[in-house]
Design a protein around this motif. Structure first.
Motif, short mmCIF file in Angstrom:
data_model
loop_
_atom_site.label_atom_id
_atom_site.label_comp_id
_atom_site.label_asym_id
_atom_site.label_seq_id
_atom_site.Cartn_x
_atom_site.Cartn_y
_atom_site.Cartn_z
N LEU A 151 1.61 7.17 11.45
CA LEU A 151 1.76 5.72 11.34
C LEU A 151 0.46 5.02 11.69
CD1 LEU A 151 3.62 3.35 10.79
CD2 LEU A 151 4.33 3.41 13.18
N VAL A 152 -0.22 5.50 12.72
CA VAL A 152 -1.50 4.90 13.12
C VAL A 152 -2.53 5.04 12.00
CG1 VAL A 152 -3.42 5.05 14.75
CG2 VAL A 152 -1.07 5.26 15.57
N VAL A 153 -2.60 6.23 11.41
CA VAL A 153 -3.55 6.46 10.31
C VAL A 153 -3.25 5.55 9.14
CG1 VAL A 153 -4.34 8.14 8.61
CG2 VAL A 153 -4.07 8.82 10.99
N VAL A 154 -1.97 5.43 8.78
CA VAL A 154 -1.59 4.57 7.65
C VAL A 154 -1.96 3.12 7.92
CG1 VAL A 154 0.38 3.67 6.36
CG2 VAL A 154 0.24 6.10 6.86
N LEU A 155 -1.70 2.66 9.14
CA LEU A 155 -2.03 1.27 9.48
C LEU A 155 -3.54 1.04 9.44
CD1 LEU A 155 0.45 0.60 12.43
CD2 LEU A 155 0.56 -0.30 10.10
N VAL A 156 -4.32 1.98 9.97
CA VAL A 156 -5.77 1.84 9.95
C VAL A 156 -6.29 1.81 8.51
CG1 VAL A 156 -7.94 2.98 10.52
CG2 VAL A 156 -6.12 2.85 12.22
N LEU A 157 -5.78 2.71 7.67
CA LEU A 157 -6.21 2.74 6.27
C LEU A 157 -5.84 1.45 5.56
CD1 LEU A 157 -5.33 6.42 5.28
CD2 LEU A 157 -7.59 5.45 5.72
N ALA A 158 -4.65 0.91 5.86
CA ALA A 158 -4.23 -0.34 5.23
C ALA A 158 -5.13 -1.50 5.64
CB ALA A 158 -2.77 -0.63 5.60
N VAL A 159 -5.46 -1.54 6.93
CA VAL A 159 -6.35 -2.61 7.41
C VAL A 159 -7.73 -2.49 6.78
CG1 VAL A 159 -7.54 -3.50 9.44
CG2 VAL A 159 -5.12 -2.92 9.58
N LEU A 160 -8.27 -1.27 6.73
CA LEU A 160 -9.59 -1.08 6.12
C LEU A 160 -9.58 -1.44 4.64
CD1 LEU A 160 -10.69 2.30 7.78
CD2 LEU A 160 -11.51 -0.01 8.30
N ALA A 161 -8.51 -1.06 3.95
CA ALA A 161 -8.42 -1.39 2.53
C ALA A 161 -8.36 -2.90 2.33
CB ALA A 161 -7.19 -0.73 1.92
N GLY A 162 -7.60 -3.59 3.19
CA GLY A 162 -7.52 -5.05 3.07
C GLY A 162 -8.84 -5.72 3.36
N VAL A 163 -9.52 -5.27 4.40
CA VAL A 163 -10.83 -5.84 4.74
C VAL A 163 -11.83 -5.58 3.62
CG1 VAL A 163 -12.77 -5.69 6.35
CG2 VAL A 163 -10.44 -5.74 7.22
N GLY A 164 -11.84 -4.34 3.10
CA GLY A 164 -12.76 -4.02 2.02
C GLY A 164 -12.50 -4.84 0.77
N TRP A 165 -11.23 -5.05 0.47
CA TRP A 165 -10.88 -5.86 -0.71
C TRP A 165 -11.35 -7.30 -0.54
CZ3 TRP A 165 -7.55 -10.08 -1.49
CH2 TRP A 165 -7.28 -10.38 -2.82
N LEU A 166 -11.11 -7.87 0.63
CA LEU A 166 -11.54 -9.25 0.87
C LEU A 166 -13.06 -9.37 0.83
CD1 LEU A 166 -9.11 -10.29 3.76
CD2 LEU A 166 -9.06 -11.09 1.38
N TYR A 167 -13.76 -8.38 1.42
CA TYR A 167 -15.22 -8.44 1.43
C TYR A 167 -15.77 -8.32 0.02
CZ TYR A 167 -20.04 -7.06 2.29
OH TYR A 167 -21.42 -6.99 2.27
N ASN A 168 -15.24 -7.38 -0.77
CA ASN A 168 -15.72 -7.21 -2.14
C ASN A 168 -15.45 -8.45 -2.98
OD1 ASN A 168 -16.69 -4.62 -1.71
ND2 ASN A 168 -14.74 -3.65 -2.24
N ARG A 169 -14.30 -9.06 -2.77
CA ARG A 169 -13.97 -10.27 -3.53
C ARG A 169 -14.93 -11.41 -3.16
NH1 ARG A 169 -7.92 -12.98 -4.00
NH2 ARG A 169 -8.49 -14.62 -5.50
#
Length: 233
Positions: A54-72
């Motif tokens: 669960l911790v890994v999934v949450l971390v990956l989700a947060v990183l994916a969200g941050v990366g998406w916002l930064y790229n946008r």
């Protein structure tokens, strides 16, 4: 004697079809709800036993969200730069703060097709103010020297080129090491640059590059060959 008639039996009503359908739906709902609850309990118990998943999934989700916002955000910024048909005049460049001058050089590199152009200047930059990869796969490391007084300011000398020469390739992995200035460059510095395969963009070359539409690699001599074939090569 008159016999008493036995009391009449009451007829039991059979449930109607509608009632039967409701009962069937209720039973199906209870079964499905019980199955869902059971599944949820199983998943929760498994996650409690394997909490790190669960911790890994949450971390990956947060990183994916941050990366998406930064790229946008970056894409919107770069598209705005391109939409402007970016051009600079020398007086405009002279009036910039040195940090804005570095950003202008970064934007010019992006205009020329270097999609990863970034400003890295600041304390501890080790001689690199702007880094970029051109469409031919060549890695550019640029050191910027801004002069408030333009051509009347202090000239860029050999020590400035020595700093670039000592870090551009060894530290930053440069294929093309460049020093850019809106001022003058001394004769010995030009000679040193040729000897060490460094490139100098002086005030005149900067003016042509910033005010025109040709990429910087078309204005410089002895630029290394492309690393990879592209539609531009």
């Amino acid at each position: 004697m008159t016999r008493r008639r036995p009391p009449a039996r009451r007829r039991t009503r059979r449930p109607s079809r509608r009632q039967q359908q409701r009962d069937t739906q209720l039973i199906a709902f209870v079964v499905v709800a019980a199955a869902v609850v059971g599944l949820v309990v199983m998943v929760v118990n498994w996650l409690l036993a394997h909490w790190w998943v669960l911790v890994v999934v949450l971390v990956l989700a947060v990183l994916a969200g941050v990366g998406w916002l930064y790229n946008r955000q970056q894409q919107a910024q770069w598209e705005a730069v391109r939409a402007q048909g970016l051009r600079y005049g020398l007086p405009q460049l002279d009036g910039l703060h040195y940090t804005r001058f570095e950003e202008a050089i970064r934007d010019l590199m992006y205009r020329d097709g270097c999609r990863d152009a970034q400003r890295v200047g600041g304390r501890g930059d080790l001689g690199a103010d702007v880094k970029a990869t051109d469409p031919f796969g060549r890695r550019w490391v640029i050191q910027c020297k801004h002069r408030r007084n333009g051509a009347q300011g202090s000239a860029v000398g050999t020590p400035d080129l020595q700093v670039l020469n000592g870090s551009a390739r060894q530290v930053h992995g440069a294929d093309v090491a460049v020093i850019v200035t809106n001022g003058r460059v001394t004769g010995p510095a030009v000679v040193f640059a040729k000897q060490q395969r460094l490139h100098v963009v002086d005030r005149q070359t900067l003016g042509v590059w910033a005010a025109g539409s040709r990429p910087l690699w078309e204005l410089l001599r002895a630029v290394p060959p492309p690393r990879r074939p592209t539609s531009l090569s």
